[in-house]
Write a protein that holds these residues in place. Structure first.
Motif, short mmCIF file in Angstrom:
data_model
loop_
_atom_site.label_atom_id
_atom_site.label_comp_id
_atom_site.label_asym_id
_atom_site.label_seq_id
_atom_site.Cartn_x
_atom_site.Cartn_y
_atom_site.Cartn_z
N ARG A 44 0.71 -1.15 0.16
CA ARG A 44 -0.02 -0.08 0.01
C ARG A 44 0.92 1.42 -0.07
O ARG A 44 1.88 1.28 0.50
CB ARG A 44 -0.83 0.09 1.43
CG ARG A 44 -1.79 -1.14 1.41
CD ARG A 44 -2.98 -0.98 0.34
NE ARG A 44 -4.02 -1.91 0.52
CZ ARG A 44 -4.00 -3.32 -0.18
NH1 ARG A 44 -3.15 -3.29 -0.88
NH2 ARG A 44 -5.14 -3.95 0.15
N HIS A 81 -5.41 -8.35 -0.19
CA HIS A 81 -4.88 -8.95 1.21
C HIS A 81 -5.96 -9.07 2.06
O HIS A 81 -6.96 -8.43 1.93
CB HIS A 81 -3.52 -8.64 1.78
CG HIS A 81 -3.56 -7.00 2.19
ND1 HIS A 81 -2.68 -6.26 2.10
CD2 HIS A 81 -4.75 -6.36 2.70
CE1 HIS A 81 -2.81 -4.94 2.61
NE2 HIS A 81 -4.22 -5.08 2.87
N HIS A 134 -6.76 -9.13 6.74
CA HIS A 134 -6.09 -9.11 8.23
C HIS A 134 -7.06 -8.91 9.10
O HIS A 134 -8.25 -8.71 8.85
CB HIS A 134 -4.91 -7.92 8.14
CG HIS A 134 -5.31 -6.83 7.45
ND1 HIS A 134 -6.27 -6.05 7.83
CD2 HIS A 134 -4.87 -6.19 6.18
CE1 HIS A 134 -6.51 -4.76 6.94
NE2 HIS A 134 -5.47 -4.88 6.01
N ARG A 166 -12.52 3.53 5.24
CA ARG A 166 -11.89 4.56 4.24
C ARG A 166 -12.80 5.77 4.17
O ARG A 166 -14.01 5.46 3.88
CB ARG A 166 -11.59 3.87 2.81
CG ARG A 166 -11.51 2.47 2.82
CD ARG A 166 -9.96 2.09 2.97
NE ARG A 166 -9.96 0.61 3.11
CZ ARG A 166 -8.78 0.04 3.56
NH1 ARG A 166 -7.57 1.05 3.61
NH2 ARG A 166 -8.45 -1.27 3.80
N HIS A 182 -9.43 -7.49 0.55
CA HIS A 182 -9.74 -6.31 0.00
C HIS A 182 -8.56 -5.86 -0.85
O HIS A 182 -7.40 -5.90 -0.44
CB HIS A 182 -9.99 -5.01 1.09
CG HIS A 182 -8.89 -4.98 2.11
ND1 HIS A 182 -8.70 -6.10 3.03
CD2 HIS A 182 -7.83 -4.24 2.26
CE1 HIS A 182 -7.79 -5.88 3.83
NE2 HIS A 182 -7.16 -4.61 3.60
FE FE2 Z 1 -5.41 -3.86 4.30
#
Ligand code: FE2
Ligand code: GTQ
Length: 364
Positions: free
Chosen positions: A73, A109, A111, A117, A150
Motif C-alpha cells: 500500500r 490481502h 488481516h 476509508r 480487499h
Molecule cells: Fe489492508
C-alpha cells in the motif's frame, strides 16, 4: 514488623527492592500513581497534519514508490509525536493518507484489523471487499471489516486520495494480528460484473443515526460496505432543518442492527453551522477527525487547531474538545467508542463553558 534504626531499615528496603527486581516482581505501591491515574493520561498528544503538507509528499511518493506485493500500500501514517515512534495517530487508532496514481492497483490481502476509508479527492477507484467492488467518490465511507479480502483498483486517469482508519493498535495490543496475501490467481480479486452489491441490497433510510449512538452492541460488522456522500449530505440537511444546535452529529450505522459500522470503530460526520460554536466535551476513547468541507477551528485542551479541507487531527482520550466555524463546515470522525461501550468504560462529561485558549497549534 521489626523496628530497625532508619539507616538499617533503608538498607533492608533497598535490598528488598533489589531482590524483587532480580526475580521479576514489581511492588505496586511504588507505581500506583503512574498506573491508576485519576483520569486518563493518553501518551498521544493533540496534533494536526495539514493537507498542504501531506499532499505534495504523497505526490512525490506516487512518483517514486510503486505499489506492489510486499509494500502492498502507498500509505502515509499519521505518527503521533507523543507515541515514541509508534506509527499510530493515537494509542488505539491508525490514521493515514492513502493514494493511488492513474491505473494503479494495490494487491488483495486480508488481516484481523478492521479498516474504514473516507474518500477525500479523485474519481475512478473502487475497493473490492470480499468480492464486492465498492466505487469510491469524495465523501464516501467504505468499510473493510476484519478478515475481508480487499484490494484497491484505480480504473481511471486521476490520482486518488483517501483517509484510512484502522483498529490496528487495538488488535496489536490484544496480540491478535493475522495477515494473509490473496492466494490468487492474480494479485487482485476478479472484478465482478456488477459493482456495489451491498449498497443495492440495503435500501436507504436506515444508514444513519442522529447524535451519539447507543444502539445494540454486536460483534458483527455492517453488511452495507459503502455509504454515499449524497445520502450523508441529505441526512445532514434534514437534521439541520429540524434543529438550531450549533453542532449537528450523525453516526453511520449498521442498517441491520443500528450498531456502529465495525465492532471496534464508530464513524460519523459533524456539521458545524456557520457561526456555530459547540459546547466543550470530554469523552473516553480517541478520535481522529478529517476535515472535508469548509474551514473551522477546534480547541483541544486549550490549544486552538485551525483546519480546512483534507486536514486531519487527533483528540486523545478525555481531552476537552469544542468546535467552531464561521462558515458551514463538515468533518468526518472515527473513534474507538464501540470498544469502550462494550467494556462498560465509556464516559463523557460536558464542560460548563468555553475553554481558555492558551495557544494556537502550528502545523509542520
Ligand atoms: Fe489492508
Ligand atoms: O488499504 O489495506 O492504511 O492494510 C494500513 C493497512 C491501509 C489497506 C492502511 C492496510 C491498508
Amino acid at each position: 514488623m521489626t523496628v530497625l534504626p532508619a539507616t538499617e531499615a533503608d538498607l533492608a528496603l533497598e535490598a528488598l527492592y533489589r531482590d524483587l527486581a532480580a526475580v521479576d516482581l514489581r511492588p505496586l505501591w511504588t507505581i500506583t500513581e503512574q498506573l491508576l491515574t485519576p483520569t486518563p493520561r493518553p501518551r498521544a498528544v493533540p496534533w494536526l497534519w495539514s493537507a498542504a503538507t501531506m499532499k505534495p509528499l504523497a505526490r512525490r511518493a506516487i512518483e517514486l514508490v510503486p505499489v506492489e506485493r510486499g509494500g502492498e500500500r502507498r500509505v502515509l501514517s499519521l505518527q503521533n509525536p507523543g507515541l515514541g515512534g509508534r506509527p499510530y495517530a493515537a494509542g488505539t487508532l491508525w490514521g493515514a493518507l492513502q493514494c493511488l496514481g492513474p491505473r494503479e492497483t494495490a494487491p488483495a490481502h486480508r488481516h484481523t484489523p478492521g479498516a474504514i476509508r473516507w474518500v477525500l479527492e479523485g474519481e475512478g477507484v473502487w475497493t473490492t471487499v470480499d468480492g464486492d467492488a465498492c466505487d469510491m467518490h469524495p465523501g464516501d465511507l467504505v468499510l473493510t471489516p476484519s478478515m475481508n479480502w480487499h484490494d484497491h483498483v484505480n480504473g481511471g486517469d486521476s490520482e486518488m486520495f483517501w483517509f484510512d482508519g484502522l483498529d490496528l493498535p487495538m488488535i496489536e495490543a490484544l496480540d491478535s494480528i493475522f495477515f494473509e496475501q490473496y492466494p490468487g490467481p492474480g494479485e487482485n480479486q476478479p472484478e465482478p460484473a456488477e459493482h456495489n452489491v451491498s449498497e443495492r441490497a440495503h435500501p436507504p433510510g436506515t444508514r444513519y443515526v442522529r447524535g451519539a449512538v447507543d444502539g445494540p452492541l454486536t460483534p458483527a460488522p455492517s453488511p452495507l460496505l459503502v455509504y454515499r456522500w449524497a445520502d450523508t449530505a441529505a441526512e445532514l440537511d434534514e437534521l439541520a432543518a429540524g434543529s438550531d444546535e450549533p453542532l449537528l452529529a450523525l453516526e453511520y450505522v449498521n442498517p441491520a442492527t443500528g450498531a456502529s459500522v465495525l465492532p471496534t470503530l464508530s464513524c460519523g460526520v459533524l456539521r458545524i453551522r456557520a457561526g456555530g460554536h459547540s459546547r466543550p466535551v470530554r469523552r473516553t476513547g480517541n478520535a481522529v477527525f478529517v476535515a472535508f468541507q469548509g474551514h473551522g477551528t477546534t480547541v483541544i485542551d486549550g490549544q486552538r487547531f485551525e483546519w480546512g479541507p483534507g486536514d486531519m487531527f487527533v483528540a486523545p482520550s478525555w481531552s476537552a474538545v469544542e468546535h467552531a466555524a464561521d462558515e458551514q463546515a463538515d468533518v468526518f470522525v472515527v473513534t474507538d467508542a464501540p470498544v469502550l461501550r462494550a467494556l462498560g468504560v465509556y464516559r463523557e462529561q460536558q464542560l460548563p463553558g468555553p475553554q481558555t485558549v492558551t495557544g494556537t497549534f502550528r502545523p509542520r
